[in-house]
Design a protein around this motif. Structure first.
Motif, PDB file in Angstrom:
ATOM      1  N   ARG A 182      -6.761   9.018 103.782  1.00  0.00           N
ATOM      2  CA  ARG A 182      -5.393   9.001 104.299  1.00  0.00           C
ATOM      3  C   ARG A 182      -5.244   9.957 105.471  1.00  0.00           C
ATOM      4  NH1 ARG A 182      -1.806   9.614  98.936  1.00  0.00           N
ATOM      5  NH2 ARG A 182      -3.580  10.932  98.433  1.00  0.00           N
ATOM      6  N   ASN A 183      -5.926  11.077 105.399  1.00  0.00           N
ATOM      7  CA  ASN A 183      -5.919  12.050 106.492  1.00  0.00           C
ATOM      8  C   ASN A 183      -7.270  11.985 107.194  1.00  0.00           C
ATOM      9  OD1 ASN A 183      -5.683  14.187 108.244  1.00  0.00           O
ATOM     10  ND2 ASN A 183      -5.755  15.765 106.661  1.00  0.00           N
ATOM     11  N   HIS A 184      -7.326  11.324 108.328  1.00  0.00           N
ATOM     12  CA  HIS A 184      -8.588  11.152 109.035  1.00  0.00           C
ATOM     13  C   HIS A 184      -8.869  12.268 110.034  1.00  0.00           C
ATOM     14  CE1 HIS A 184      -6.914   9.904 112.974  1.00  0.00           C
ATOM     15  NE2 HIS A 184      -5.911   9.446 112.234  1.00  0.00           N
ATOM     16  N   GLN A 185      -7.916  13.181 110.202  1.00  0.00           N
ATOM     17  CA  GLN A 185      -8.059  14.210 111.221  1.00  0.00           C
ATOM     18  C   GLN A 185      -9.269  15.140 111.021  1.00  0.00           C
ATOM     19  OE1 GLN A 185      -6.455  14.427 114.061  1.00  0.00           O
ATOM     20  NE2 GLN A 185      -5.288  12.586 113.565  1.00  0.00           N
ATOM     21  N   PRO A 186      -9.547  15.621 109.817  1.00  0.00           N
ATOM     22  CA  PRO A 186     -10.698  16.518 109.660  1.00  0.00           C
ATOM     23  C   PRO A 186     -12.005  15.933 110.176  1.00  0.00           C
ATOM     24  CG  PRO A 186      -9.321  16.614 107.712  1.00  0.00           C
ATOM     25  CD  PRO A 186      -8.788  15.486 108.544  1.00  0.00           C
ATOM     26  N   ILE A 187     -12.244  14.658 109.899  1.00  0.00           N
ATOM     27  CA  ILE A 187     -13.471  14.020 110.392  1.00  0.00           C
ATOM     28  C   ILE A 187     -13.365  13.733 111.882  1.00  0.00           C
ATOM     29  CG2 ILE A 187     -14.889  11.929 110.287  1.00  0.00           C
ATOM     30  CD1 ILE A 187     -15.388  13.844 107.977  1.00  0.00           C
ATOM     31  N   SER A 188     -12.223  13.289 112.334  1.00  0.00           N
ATOM     32  CA  SER A 188     -12.037  12.997 113.760  1.00  0.00           C
ATOM     33  C   SER A 188     -12.356  14.221 114.617  1.00  0.00           C
ATOM     34  CB  SER A 188     -10.600  12.541 114.037  1.00  0.00           C
ATOM     35  OG  SER A 188     -10.333  11.300 113.426  1.00  0.00           O
ATOM     36  N   LYS A 189     -11.933  15.389 114.152  1.00  0.00           N
ATOM     37  CA  LYS A 189     -12.129  16.620 114.921  1.00  0.00           C
ATOM     38  C   LYS A 189     -13.601  16.989 115.070  1.00  0.00           C
ATOM     39  CE  LYS A 189      -7.642  18.641 113.731  1.00  0.00           C
ATOM     40  NZ  LYS A 189      -6.925  19.694 112.965  1.00  0.00           N
ATOM     41  N   LEU A 190     -14.449  16.484 114.195  1.00  0.00           N
ATOM     42  CA  LEU A 190     -15.873  16.792 114.280  1.00  0.00           C
ATOM     43  C   LEU A 190     -16.558  16.025 115.411  1.00  0.00           C
ATOM     44  CD1 LEU A 190     -16.853  16.780 110.487  1.00  0.00           C
ATOM     45  CD2 LEU A 190     -16.421  18.766 111.941  1.00  0.00           C
ATOM     46  N   GLN A 191     -15.961  14.901 115.817  1.00  0.00           N
ATOM     47  CA  GLN A 191     -16.496  14.075 116.903  1.00  0.00           C
ATOM     48  C   GLN A 191     -17.979  13.747 116.684  1.00  0.00           C
ATOM     49  OE1 GLN A 191     -15.423  16.360 120.463  1.00  0.00           O
ATOM     50  NE2 GLN A 191     -13.526  15.201 120.634  1.00  0.00           N
ATOM     51  N   LEU A 192     -18.274  13.248 115.523  1.00  0.00           N
ATOM     52  CA  LEU A 192     -19.650  12.919 115.166  1.00  0.00           C
ATOM     53  C   LEU A 192     -20.070  11.575 115.752  1.00  0.00           C
ATOM     54  CD1 LEU A 192     -19.421  13.906 111.391  1.00  0.00           C
ATOM     55  CD2 LEU A 192     -20.537  15.219 113.207  1.00  0.00           C
ATOM     56  N   GLN A 193     -21.292  11.530 116.229  1.00  0.00           N
ATOM     57  CA  GLN A 193     -21.820  10.290 116.790  1.00  0.00           C
ATOM     58  C   GLN A 193     -22.036   9.267 115.678  1.00  0.00           C
ATOM     59  OE1 GLN A 193     -25.429  10.857 118.987  1.00  0.00           O
ATOM     60  NE2 GLN A 193     -25.345   8.852 119.959  1.00  0.00           N
ATOM     61  N   ASN A 194     -21.731   8.013 115.971  1.00  0.00           N
ATOM     62  CA  ASN A 194     -21.902   6.900 115.029  1.00  0.00           C
ATOM     63  C   ASN A 194     -20.988   6.967 113.810  1.00  0.00           C
ATOM     64  OD1 ASN A 194     -23.912   5.676 116.588  1.00  0.00           O
ATOM     65  ND2 ASN A 194     -25.534   6.850 115.588  1.00  0.00           N
ATOM     66  N   VAL A 195     -19.946   7.781 113.870  1.00  0.00           N
ATOM     67  CA  VAL A 195     -18.983   7.864 112.775  1.00  0.00           C
ATOM     68  C   VAL A 195     -17.635   7.327 113.246  1.00  0.00           C
ATOM     69  CG1 VAL A 195     -17.676   9.390 111.244  1.00  0.00           C
ATOM     70  CG2 VAL A 195     -20.115   9.805 111.636  1.00  0.00           C
ATOM     71  N   THR A 196     -17.086   6.387 112.496  1.00  0.00           N
ATOM     72  CA  THR A 196     -15.753   5.847 112.765  1.00  0.00           C
ATOM     73  C   THR A 196     -14.836   6.259 111.631  1.00  0.00           C
ATOM     74  OG1 THR A 196     -16.674   3.918 113.899  1.00  0.00           O
ATOM     75  CG2 THR A 196     -14.392   3.757 113.145  1.00  0.00           C
ATOM     76  N   THR A 197     -13.646   6.686 111.970  1.00  0.00           N
ATOM     77  CA  THR A 197     -12.677   7.045 110.935  1.00  0.00           C
ATOM     78  C   THR A 197     -11.291   6.602 111.347  1.00  0.00           C
ATOM     79  OG1 THR A 197     -11.793   8.865 109.591  1.00  0.00           O
ATOM     80  CG2 THR A 197     -12.281   9.363 111.898  1.00  0.00           C
ATOM     81  N   PHE A 198     -10.535   6.139 110.370  1.00  0.00           N
ATOM     82  CA  PHE A 198      -9.124   5.837 110.591  1.00  0.00           C
ATOM     83  C   PHE A 198      -8.382   6.029 109.286  1.00  0.00           C
ATOM     84  CE2 PHE A 198     -11.387   1.684 110.311  1.00  0.00           C
ATOM     85  CZ  PHE A 198     -10.862   1.187 109.125  1.00  0.00           C
ATOM     86  N   SER A 199      -7.082   6.157 109.378  1.00  0.00           N
ATOM     87  CA  SER A 199      -6.269   6.401 108.195  1.00  0.00           C
ATOM     88  C   SER A 199      -6.356   5.215 107.240  1.00  0.00           C
ATOM     89  CB  SER A 199      -4.810   6.643 108.601  1.00  0.00           C
ATOM     90  OG  SER A 199      -4.019   6.942 107.461  1.00  0.00           O
ATOM     91  N   PHE A 200      -6.616   5.513 105.981  1.00  0.00           N
ATOM     92  CA  PHE A 200      -6.839   4.474 104.976  1.00  0.00           C
ATOM     93  C   PHE A 200      -6.135   4.871 103.684  1.00  0.00           C
ATOM     94  CE2 PHE A 200      -9.253   2.830 101.368  1.00  0.00           C
ATOM     95  CZ  PHE A 200      -9.345   1.477 101.670  1.00  0.00           C
ATOM     96  N   ASP A 201      -5.313   3.950 103.173  1.00  0.00           N
ATOM     97  CA  ASP A 201      -4.557   4.193 101.943  1.00  0.00           C
ATOM     98  C   ASP A 201      -5.015   3.200 100.886  1.00  0.00           C
ATOM     99  OD1 ASP A 201      -2.745   4.552  99.898  1.00  0.00           O
ATOM    100  OD2 ASP A 201      -0.970   4.544 101.183  1.00  0.00           O
ATOM    101  N   LEU A 202      -5.602   3.696  99.803  1.00  0.00           N
ATOM    102  CA  LEU A 202      -6.126   2.827  98.747  1.00  0.00           C
ATOM    103  C   LEU A 202      -5.063   1.954  98.107  1.00  0.00           C
ATOM    104  CD1 LEU A 202      -8.501   5.423  97.074  1.00  0.00           C
ATOM    105  CD2 LEU A 202      -9.231   3.235  97.992  1.00  0.00           C
TER     106      LEU A 202
END
Length: 229
Positions: free
Chosen positions: A35-55
Motif C-alpha cells: 500500500r505504501n510504495h514510497q520506501p522501495i521507490s526511494k531506493l531507486q533499484l534497477q529492475n525493480v517496479t513498485t506501485f501502490s497495491f491494496d490486497l
C-alpha cells in the motif's frame, strides 16, 4: 543464475523490504507490492517496479495482471506472499470487522494473488506463502492472536490443497511458518519484545528458499523457528 521474474507483497518494511533489495542485488526483476510504495521507490533499484497495491481492492489485481502481460512477457517465476496483518486483542473484544480485515489480508489476499498469477506460471514456478508458528497445529498458542493465528493456519491448508490441485502443471506451492522475527509489525503487537532473528536474517533464508525450494518440496510446511515451544 538466470534472471527471474519475482513478485513480493508487503514490501514497505520488514522482511519484504529486505527481500526486494536481495533480489535486486542478484539481478532479478522484481515487482514490489505494498500500500505504501514510497520506501522501495526511494531506493531507486534497477529492475525493480513498485506501485501502490491494496490486497482488498479488486482493481489492484487487474493492475498486476496488466503489468505481467506488458512488461514481463507473461512469465512469473516466484511469488512470495509476504504481506500480513497482525491483531493482538482479546477475542471477546475483537469486532467482526477487525476479524474480517485480518482474513482479508492474510487469507483472501493470498488466494487472490495466487489466482492472478496462475496463468503466467509453469511447473518450475514457485509460490511461497509466509505463515506463522502460531498457525501450526499443536504449536504453542498465545492469547489475543485468535484472528492472526487462525488466518495463518488457513494459509497452511490452502498451500497443501493448491499443491495437490496443480501438481501436474505447476506451480509448486510451499509455506513457511516463521517464529518471532524482529520487525516493525512485531514491535507494534508486542512492544518491547526482542526477537532472536532480524528481518534481514529471515529475508536471506526466504530468498534462497524461494529460488531453490521448489526443487525439493511441494505442498510442504516448513517450520522456520530456532525454538520449539
Amino acid at each position: 543464475m538466470k534472471s527471474k521474474h519475482i513478485i513480493v507483497t508487503g514490501t514497505s518494511r520488514g522482511i519484504g523490504y529486505e527481500l526486494v533489495q536481495l533480489f535486486a542485488a542478484q539481478g532479478h526483476r522484481v515487482l514490489a507490492l505494498s500500500r505504501n510504495h514510497q520506501p522501495i521507490s526511494k531506493l531507486q533499484l534497477q529492475n525493480v517496479t513498485t506501485f501502490s497495491f491494496d490486497l482488498s481492492d479488486p482493481e489492484s489485481y487487474s493492475e498486476v495482471d496488466a503489468f505481467i502481460r506488458k512488461e514481463w512477457k507473461q512469465q512469473v517465476d516466484v511469488l512470495i506472499n509476504n504481506a500480513g496483518a497482525l491483531l493482538n486483542k482479546p477475542f471477546k473484544e475483537t469486532t467482526y470487522q477487525e476479524f474480517q480485515q485480518v482474513y482479508q489480508t492474510n487469507v483472501f489476499g493470498v488466494s487472490e494473488m495466487i489466482r492472478t498469477i496462475l496463468p503466467f506460471t509453469n511447473k518450475e514456478s514457485h509460490v511461497v506463502s509466509i505463515s506463522s508458528m502460531g498457525g501450526v497445529q499443536g504449536s504453542m498458542k498465545f492469547p489475543g492472536l485468535s484472528a492472526y493465528s487462525s488466518s495463518k493456519g488457513a494459509v497452511i491448508t490452502l498451500t497443501e490443497l493448491l499443491a495437490e490441485e496443480y501438481k501436474e502443471t505447476g506451480p509448486r506451492f510451499n509455506v513457511l511458518a516463521l517464529g518471532a522475527v524482529q520487525t516493525e509489525m512485531l514491535e507494534e503487537a508486542f512492544p518491547g519484545y526482542q526477537a532472536p532473528i532480524t528481518a534481514l536474517d529471515m529475508a536471506k533464508y526466504i530468498f534462497d528458499f524461494s529460488l531453490n525450494g521448489q526443487k525439493y518440496y511441494n505442498g510442504k510446511l516448513l517450520q522456520v523457528s530456532n525454538s520449539t515451544p
